[in-house]
Design a protein around this motif. Structure first.
Motif, PDB file in Angstrom:
ATOM      1  N   GLU A 175      21.872   7.802  -1.012  1.00  0.00           N
ATOM      2  CA  GLU A 175      22.621   7.217  -2.121  1.00  0.00           C
ATOM      3  C   GLU A 175      22.809   5.710  -1.904  1.00  0.00           C
ATOM      4  N   ALA A 176      23.191   5.309  -0.706  1.00  0.00           N
ATOM      5  CA  ALA A 176      23.396   3.882  -0.419  1.00  0.00           C
ATOM      6  C   ALA A 176      22.106   3.083  -0.609  1.00  0.00           C
ATOM      7  N   ALA A 177      20.994   3.636  -0.137  1.00  0.00           N
ATOM      8  CA  ALA A 177      19.706   2.949  -0.284  1.00  0.00           C
ATOM      9  C   ALA A 177      19.325   2.804  -1.764  1.00  0.00           C
ATOM     10  N   LEU A 178      19.554   3.857  -2.539  1.00  0.00           N
ATOM     11  CA  LEU A 178      19.270   3.795  -3.977  1.00  0.00           C
ATOM     12  C   LEU A 178      20.102   2.713  -4.656  1.00  0.00           C
ATOM     13  N   LEU A 179      21.374   2.685  -4.342  1.00  0.00           N
ATOM     14  CA  LEU A 179      22.251   1.704  -4.970  1.00  0.00           C
ATOM     15  C   LEU A 179      21.863   0.283  -4.589  1.00  0.00           C
ATOM     16  N   ALA A 180      21.515   0.080  -3.339  1.00  0.00           N
ATOM     17  CA  ALA A 180      21.099  -1.251  -2.900  1.00  0.00           C
ATOM     18  C   ALA A 180      19.786  -1.652  -3.578  1.00  0.00           C
ATOM     19  N   ARG A 181      18.847  -0.740  -3.628  1.00  0.00           N
ATOM     20  CA  ARG A 181      17.526  -1.038  -4.187  1.00  0.00           C
ATOM     21  C   ARG A 181      17.582  -1.327  -5.693  1.00  0.00           C
ATOM     22  N   HIS A 182      18.488  -0.659  -6.406  1.00  0.00           N
ATOM     23  CA  HIS A 182      18.541  -0.778  -7.863  1.00  0.00           C
ATOM     24  C   HIS A 182      19.786  -1.520  -8.346  1.00  0.00           C
ATOM     25  N   ALA A 183      20.424  -2.282  -7.472  1.00  0.00           N
ATOM     26  CA  ALA A 183      21.670  -2.981  -7.817  1.00  0.00           C
ATOM     27  C   ALA A 183      21.511  -3.875  -9.042  1.00  0.00           C
ATOM     28  N   THR A 184      20.409  -4.580  -9.144  1.00  0.00           N
ATOM     29  CA  THR A 184      20.193  -5.478 -10.277  1.00  0.00           C
ATOM     30  C   THR A 184      20.182  -4.699 -11.592  1.00  0.00           C
TER      31      THR A 184
ATOM     32  N   THR B 117      23.802  10.732  -9.046  1.00  0.00           N
ATOM     33  CA  THR B 117      22.821  11.033  -8.009  1.00  0.00           C
ATOM     34  C   THR B 117      22.815  12.543  -7.859  1.00  0.00           C
ATOM     35  N   VAL B 118      21.640  13.122  -8.025  1.00  0.00           N
ATOM     36  CA  VAL B 118      21.486  14.571  -7.950  1.00  0.00           C
ATOM     37  C   VAL B 118      20.690  14.881  -6.690  1.00  0.00           C
ATOM     38  N   PHE B 119      21.232  15.764  -5.868  1.00  0.00           N
ATOM     39  CA  PHE B 119      20.598  16.132  -4.605  1.00  0.00           C
ATOM     40  C   PHE B 119      20.191  17.599  -4.667  1.00  0.00           C
TER      41      PHE B 119
ATOM     42  N   GLU C 263      33.082   8.461  -4.394  1.00  0.00           N
ATOM     43  CA  GLU C 263      32.666   7.086  -4.143  1.00  0.00           C
ATOM     44  C   GLU C 263      31.294   6.825  -4.747  1.00  0.00           C
ATOM     45  N   ARG C 264      31.089   5.645  -5.206  1.00  0.00           N
ATOM     46  CA  ARG C 264      29.811   5.100  -5.679  1.00  0.00           C
ATOM     47  C   ARG C 264      29.284   5.749  -6.954  1.00  0.00           C
TER      48      ARG C 264
END
Length: 179
Positions: free
Chosen positions: A58-67, A81-83, A105-106
């Protein structure tokens, strides 16, 4: 895992979402978006892997797609986010997987294990899907249905409400006199 992602794409596209395969990630995933909601579906090899890696994923996704999230406006409040995993979970793993959904969170989170069929995907994604069927009412006589309703709503006029010799004004007067 590709089969699960293919099923996810079909289910989400049928629900009106745009979908795409997210490339260059360690975890196989699909992105989805409509006018109000956006998110990612991530697939894991096993429930244990899901439990151990969901947070970093989840953290990596948010960082990668922040823009993209910043430019999404109000839609950024509806990021999911679906796991998912094909593997079946033990009772303890099922509890741990359910706890992931309670993490506020997030992003909003959905989880499911034992994904084998399109129905499994549909059930996992239900909070994101429109109502899939309309209730069917049994055919019935409209007059009988109206009379049943009148008995509940205004029993004092049940005998006269469908009598053509009684005017609407008279029925209204009867209703006012009882209130």
């Amino acid at each position: 895992m590709t089969d699960v992602l293919s099923m996810v794409q079909v289910v989400m596209q049928n629900a009106g979402y745009r979908t795409w395969i997210v490339l260059n990630t360690q975890i196989p995933m699909v992105g989805f978006e409509d006018e109000a909601t956006m998110g990612f579906v991530c697939t894991f090899e096993s429930p244990k892997s899901l439990i151990g890696r969901w947070r970093e994923t989840e953290a990596a996704l948010l960082a990668r797609h922040a823009t993209q999230f910043r430019s999404a406006g109000d839609k950024a409040w509806n990021v999911y986010t679906v796991f998912l995993t094909e593997g079946r979970a033990s009772e303890e793993e099922k509890r741990e997987v359910r706890w992931i959904e309670e993490d506020l969170e997030r992003t909003r989170k959905l989880t499911a294990t034992g994904i084998q069929l399109r129905d499994d995907v549909t059930n996992a994604m239900l909070p994101l899907l429109p109502i899939l069927s309309k209730p069917l009412l049994a055919p019935e006589d409209a007059r009988d249905r109206l009379l049943r309703r009148i008995v509940v709503i205004a029993p004092q006029v049940q005998e006269t409400v469908l009598d053509d010799s009684v005017s609407a004004a008279e029925i209204a007067d009867r209703l006012r006199s009882v209130s």
